[in-house]
Design a protein around this motif. Structure first.
Motif, short mmCIF file in Angstrom:
data_model
loop_
_atom_site.label_atom_id
_atom_site.label_comp_id
_atom_site.label_asym_id
_atom_site.label_seq_id
_atom_site.Cartn_x
_atom_site.Cartn_y
_atom_site.Cartn_z
N THR A 2 22.77 -43.68 51.60
CA THR A 2 21.49 -44.00 50.98
C THR A 2 21.64 -44.70 49.64
O THR A 2 20.64 -45.07 49.05
CB THR A 2 20.67 -42.72 50.78
OG1 THR A 2 21.41 -41.84 49.95
CG2 THR A 2 20.35 -42.07 52.10
N GLY A 3 22.81 -44.87 49.14
CA GLY A 3 23.00 -45.52 47.85
C GLY A 3 24.40 -45.31 47.34
O GLY A 3 25.28 -44.87 48.06
N LEU A 4 24.57 -45.63 46.08
CA LEU A 4 25.87 -45.49 45.46
C LEU A 4 25.91 -44.22 44.62
O LEU A 4 24.92 -43.86 43.99
CB LEU A 4 26.15 -46.71 44.57
CG LEU A 4 26.23 -48.03 45.30
CD1 LEU A 4 26.34 -49.17 44.29
CD2 LEU A 4 27.40 -48.04 46.26
N PRO A 5 27.07 -43.57 44.56
CA PRO A 5 27.17 -42.32 43.81
C PRO A 5 27.45 -42.53 42.32
O PRO A 5 27.83 -41.61 41.63
CB PRO A 5 28.33 -41.59 44.49
CG PRO A 5 29.19 -42.69 45.00
CD PRO A 5 28.24 -43.80 45.39
N TRP A 6 27.28 -43.75 41.84
CA TRP A 6 27.49 -43.99 40.42
C TRP A 6 26.32 -44.80 39.86
O TRP A 6 25.61 -45.47 40.56
CB TRP A 6 28.81 -44.71 40.15
CG TRP A 6 29.01 -45.97 40.92
CD1 TRP A 6 28.51 -47.21 40.63
CD2 TRP A 6 29.77 -46.13 42.11
NE1 TRP A 6 28.91 -48.12 41.57
CE2 TRP A 6 29.70 -47.49 42.49
CE3 TRP A 6 30.51 -45.26 42.89
CZ2 TRP A 6 30.34 -47.99 43.62
CZ3 TRP A 6 31.15 -45.76 44.02
CH2 TRP A 6 31.05 -47.11 44.36
N ARG A 7 26.16 -44.66 38.54
CA ARG A 7 25.13 -45.43 37.85
C ARG A 7 25.76 -46.02 36.59
O ARG A 7 26.61 -45.40 35.95
CB ARG A 7 23.91 -44.59 37.55
CG ARG A 7 24.09 -43.49 36.57
CD ARG A 7 22.80 -42.68 36.35
NE ARG A 7 22.99 -41.69 35.32
CZ ARG A 7 23.55 -40.50 35.48
NH1 ARG A 7 23.98 -40.15 36.66
NH2 ARG A 7 23.69 -39.67 34.48
N VAL A 8 25.30 -47.20 36.27
CA VAL A 8 25.79 -47.91 35.09
C VAL A 8 25.12 -47.33 33.85
O VAL A 8 23.92 -47.03 33.87
CB VAL A 8 25.47 -49.42 35.21
CG1 VAL A 8 25.85 -50.16 33.94
CG2 VAL A 8 26.15 -50.01 36.43
N ASP A 9 25.90 -47.14 32.79
CA ASP A 9 25.33 -46.75 31.51
C ASP A 9 25.91 -47.66 30.42
O ASP A 9 26.61 -48.62 30.74
CB ASP A 9 25.53 -45.26 31.23
CG ASP A 9 26.99 -44.85 31.17
OD1 ASP A 9 27.82 -45.64 30.68
OD2 ASP A 9 27.31 -43.74 31.61
N THR A 11 28.30 -47.51 28.36
CA THR A 11 29.75 -47.62 28.12
C THR A 11 30.59 -47.62 29.39
O THR A 11 31.81 -47.56 29.32
CB THR A 11 30.24 -46.48 27.21
OG1 THR A 11 29.94 -45.23 27.84
CG2 THR A 11 29.58 -46.55 25.85
N GLY A 12 29.96 -47.65 30.55
CA GLY A 12 30.73 -47.64 31.80
C GLY A 12 29.91 -47.14 32.95
O GLY A 12 28.79 -47.59 33.17
N LEU A 13 30.47 -46.16 33.70
CA LEU A 13 29.80 -45.59 34.86
C LEU A 13 29.78 -44.07 34.76
O LEU A 13 30.74 -43.46 34.28
CB LEU A 13 30.55 -45.93 36.15
CG LEU A 13 30.66 -47.37 36.61
CD1 LEU A 13 31.46 -47.42 37.91
CD2 LEU A 13 29.30 -47.97 36.81
N THR A 14 28.73 -43.48 35.27
CA THR A 14 28.69 -42.03 35.49
C THR A 14 28.68 -41.83 36.99
O THR A 14 27.85 -42.42 37.70
CB THR A 14 27.46 -41.39 34.83
OG1 THR A 14 27.53 -41.64 33.42
CG2 THR A 14 27.43 -39.89 35.07
N VAL A 15 29.62 -41.04 37.47
CA VAL A 15 29.85 -40.88 38.90
C VAL A 15 29.53 -39.45 39.33
O VAL A 15 30.00 -38.50 38.71
CB VAL A 15 31.32 -41.20 39.26
CG1 VAL A 15 31.54 -41.17 40.76
CG2 VAL A 15 31.75 -42.54 38.69
N ASP A 91 34.40 -51.66 31.63
CA ASP A 91 33.50 -52.67 32.15
C ASP A 91 32.90 -52.17 33.47
O ASP A 91 33.61 -51.97 34.45
CB ASP A 91 34.26 -53.98 32.38
CG ASP A 91 33.42 -55.04 33.02
OD1 ASP A 91 32.23 -55.17 32.67
OD2 ASP A 91 33.94 -55.76 33.90
N ALA A 92 31.59 -51.95 33.47
CA ALA A 92 30.93 -51.33 34.61
C ALA A 92 31.12 -52.11 35.91
O ALA A 92 31.34 -51.51 36.96
CB ALA A 92 29.44 -51.15 34.32
N ALA A 93 31.07 -53.42 35.84
CA ALA A 93 31.22 -54.22 37.06
C ALA A 93 32.63 -54.06 37.64
O ALA A 93 32.80 -53.91 38.86
CB ALA A 93 30.93 -55.69 36.77
#
Length: 105
Positions: A2-9, A11-15, A91-93
């Motif tokens: 249903t989606g990705l288990p991480w979100r961009v913030d 300073t990076g990603l929260t997983v 780098d989030a990407a």
């Protein structure tokens, strides 16, 4: 899925992670969907959940998977739970691309 288990913030990603300690090997097993529909990164580590050993192994595994230094990965919540929130600085990407590769996406 249903989606990705991480979100961009900022300073990076929260997983969002679901950890299996004493899992026989250290590995990222892909993305799973919890019963409530939330996606999580499924991970397993050899370490037992004793005195933070499994959490330390998870942070080392995610650092290696994301291609960052161990110090760039920190536990945000869930120290004594299977479901955890982990922050990865960088780098989030690039981080998202590394996690996507690791999950077979």
């Amino acid at each position: 899925m249903t989606g990705l288990p991480w979100r961009v913030d900022a300073t990076g990603l929260t997983v969002a992670v679901r950890l299996t300690p004493k899992g026989g090997r250290d590995a990222v097993d892909g993305v799973q969907t919890l019963s409530d529909g939330r996606p999580v990164l499924a991970a397993r580590v050899r370490a037992a959940p004793d005195k933070g050993a499994a959490n330390a192994a998870l942070l080392a595994l995610l650092a290696e998977t994301a291609g960052v230094a161990r110090g760039a990965v920190s536990l945000v919540s869930g120290a004594t739970a299977r479901q955890k929130q982990v922050h990865i600085e960088g780098d989030a990407a690039r981080l998202a691309a590394a996690l996507t590769r690791a999950t077979g996406g």
